[in-house]
Design a protein around this motif. Structure first.
Motif, PDB file in Angstrom:
ATOM      1  N   ARG A 143      -8.856  -6.888   4.575  1.00 16.22           N
ATOM      2  CA  ARG A 143      -8.848  -6.485   3.185  1.00 16.22           C
ATOM      3  C   ARG A 143      -8.901  -4.972   2.987  1.00 16.22           C
ATOM      4  NH1 ARG A 143     -11.682 -10.040   4.811  1.00 16.22           N
ATOM      5  NH2 ARG A 143     -13.575  -8.797   4.832  1.00 16.22           N
ATOM      6  N   GLU A 144      -8.466  -4.193   3.987  1.00 21.30           N
ATOM      7  CA  GLU A 144      -8.392  -2.752   3.811  1.00 21.30           C
ATOM      8  C   GLU A 144      -7.176  -2.354   2.976  1.00 21.30           C
ATOM      9  OE1 GLU A 144     -10.597  -0.505   4.720  1.00 21.30           O
ATOM     10  OE2 GLU A 144     -11.920  -2.000   5.609  1.00 21.30           O
ATOM     11  N   LEU A 145      -6.224  -3.265   2.840  1.00 26.04           N
ATOM     12  CA  LEU A 145      -5.038  -3.052   2.011  1.00 26.04           C
ATOM     13  C   LEU A 145      -4.917  -4.227   1.051  1.00 26.04           C
ATOM     14  CD1 LEU A 145      -2.490  -2.104   4.837  1.00 26.04           C
ATOM     15  CD2 LEU A 145      -3.786  -0.528   3.406  1.00 26.04           C
ATOM     16  N   ALA A 146      -4.473  -3.959  -0.162  1.00 23.94           N
ATOM     17  CA  ALA A 146      -4.267  -5.033  -1.132  1.00 23.94           C
ATOM     18  C   ALA A 146      -3.292  -4.570  -2.193  1.00 23.94           C
ATOM     19  CB  ALA A 146      -5.592  -5.454  -1.771  1.00 23.94           C
ATOM     20  N   TRP A 147      -2.569  -5.547  -2.765  1.00 22.34           N
ATOM     21  CA  TRP A 147      -1.562  -5.255  -3.774  1.00 22.34           C
ATOM     22  C   TRP A 147      -1.561  -6.319  -4.867  1.00 22.34           C
ATOM     23  CZ3 TRP A 147      -0.920  -5.167   1.453  1.00 22.34           C
ATOM     24  CH2 TRP A 147      -0.504  -3.970   2.053  1.00 22.34           C
ATOM     25  N   ILE A 148      -1.222  -5.892  -6.071  1.00 25.07           N
ATOM     26  CA  ILE A 148      -0.876  -6.802  -7.160  1.00 25.07           C
ATOM     27  C   ILE A 148       0.597  -6.565  -7.465  1.00 25.07           C
ATOM     28  CG2 ILE A 148      -1.258  -7.444  -9.565  1.00 25.07           C
ATOM     29  CD1 ILE A 148      -4.140  -6.486  -9.296  1.00 25.07           C
ATOM     30  N   PHE A 149       1.414  -7.599  -7.315  1.00 26.87           N
ATOM     31  CA  PHE A 149       2.849  -7.544  -7.595  1.00 26.87           C
ATOM     32  C   PHE A 149       3.147  -8.286  -8.889  1.00 26.87           C
ATOM     33  CE2 PHE A 149       4.674  -7.299  -2.958  1.00 26.87           C
ATOM     34  CZ  PHE A 149       4.085  -6.061  -2.803  1.00 26.87           C
TER      35      PHE A 149
END
Length: 198
Positions: A143-149
Motif C-alpha cells: 500500500r505504498e502506492l495507490a490510485w483512484i481512477f
C-alpha cells in the motif's frame, strides 16, 4: 547538458526507482490484501480503455504531473499494453510513457506485473471496480502506492470522499492521497498535487 551526462542521470534515476519500487512490492500483505486476492475475478476486457487518474499517492514517476490518464489495450489474456499520458503544467505539451503489463496467473485478473520504461518492475492490484465501470481503486502490495481512477477527469465530491474511505478500508493511508490537477482552475487548490510548471 551533454548527451552523455543526460544518459548517466537517466540511468541513475532508473536504478533508484527500481530499488524503491522493489521495496514497495516486498512489503508484507495485510488481511485486506488477502481479501482482495480471494475476491471475484474481474472482466479484463471491460477494464480496458481510458482511465483518468483522479487521485494518487504521489510517487517518483507521477509526482508533479497533471491531466494523468492511462490507456489500456489487451493484447492477450496475459498481456496489456499501457500508455500513460500527462502534462507537467497547463501550458506544457502532452507527454507519453509506454508501460507493459503482465496479468498474474491465479489472481482473477487483479494482480499485474507492470514494467516502467519496459525495465523497472512493480506490482499493481485492482482492488475494486464500480459495477457500472465508472471508477476503479488500485494499489500495490504494501500500500505504498495507490490510485483512484475514473472514466471522467473529475468526480462528484461525495463520491470522491466515498472512494477515499474505500481505499482506507483496503489498508491505504489516505492521508497520503492527493487529487490530480486536470484543469488550470485546480492549480493551487488545497488537496491537489501541484504540477511541476504551474
Amino acid at each position: 547538458m551533454d548527451q552523455r551526462l543526460s544518459r548517466v542521470i537517466a540511468l541513475l534515476a532508473t536504478v533508484l526507482l527500481a530499488g524503491w519500487l522493489s521495496a514497495c512490492a516486498s512489503r508484507g500483505a495485510s488481511p485486506a490484501d488477502a481479501a482482495t486476492v480471494h475476491a471475484d475475478p474481474i472482466d479484463l476486457q471491460a477494464f480496458m480503455g481510458t482511465w483518468h487518474v483522479v487521485a494518487r499517492i504521489p510517487n517518483m514517476i507521477e509526482r508533479g504531473h497533471m491531466g494523468g490518464r492511462m490507456d489500456y489495450a489487451l493484447q492477450s489474456p496475459e498481456r496489456v499494453d499501457i500508455t500513460y499520458s500527462y502534462r507537467t503544467g497547463p501550458r506544457e505539451d502532452w507527454r507519453q510513457m509506454r508501460l507493459a503489463g503482465q496479468v498474474q496467473a491465479g489472481s482473477g485478473g487483479r494482480d499485474w506485473r507492470v514494467r516502467f520504461f519496459r525495465l523497472v518492475p512493480t506490482t499493481q492490484r485492482i482492488l475494486e471496480i464500480d459495477p457500472d465501470g465508472q471508477w476503479a481503486l488500485l494499489n500495490s502490495p504494501g500500500r505504498e502506492l495507490a490510485w483512484i481512477f475514473a472514466r471522467t477527469p473529475e468526480l462528484d465530491e461525495t463520491l470522491y470522499r466515498e472512494l477515499r474511505d474505500r481505499l482506507r478500508g483496503h489498508g491505504v493511508d489516505t492521508d497520503k492521497v492527493w487529487r490530480v490537477v486536470h484543469t488550470p482552475e485546480q492549480v493551487g487548490q488545497r488537496g491537489f498535487d501541484q504540477p511541476n510548471r504551474p
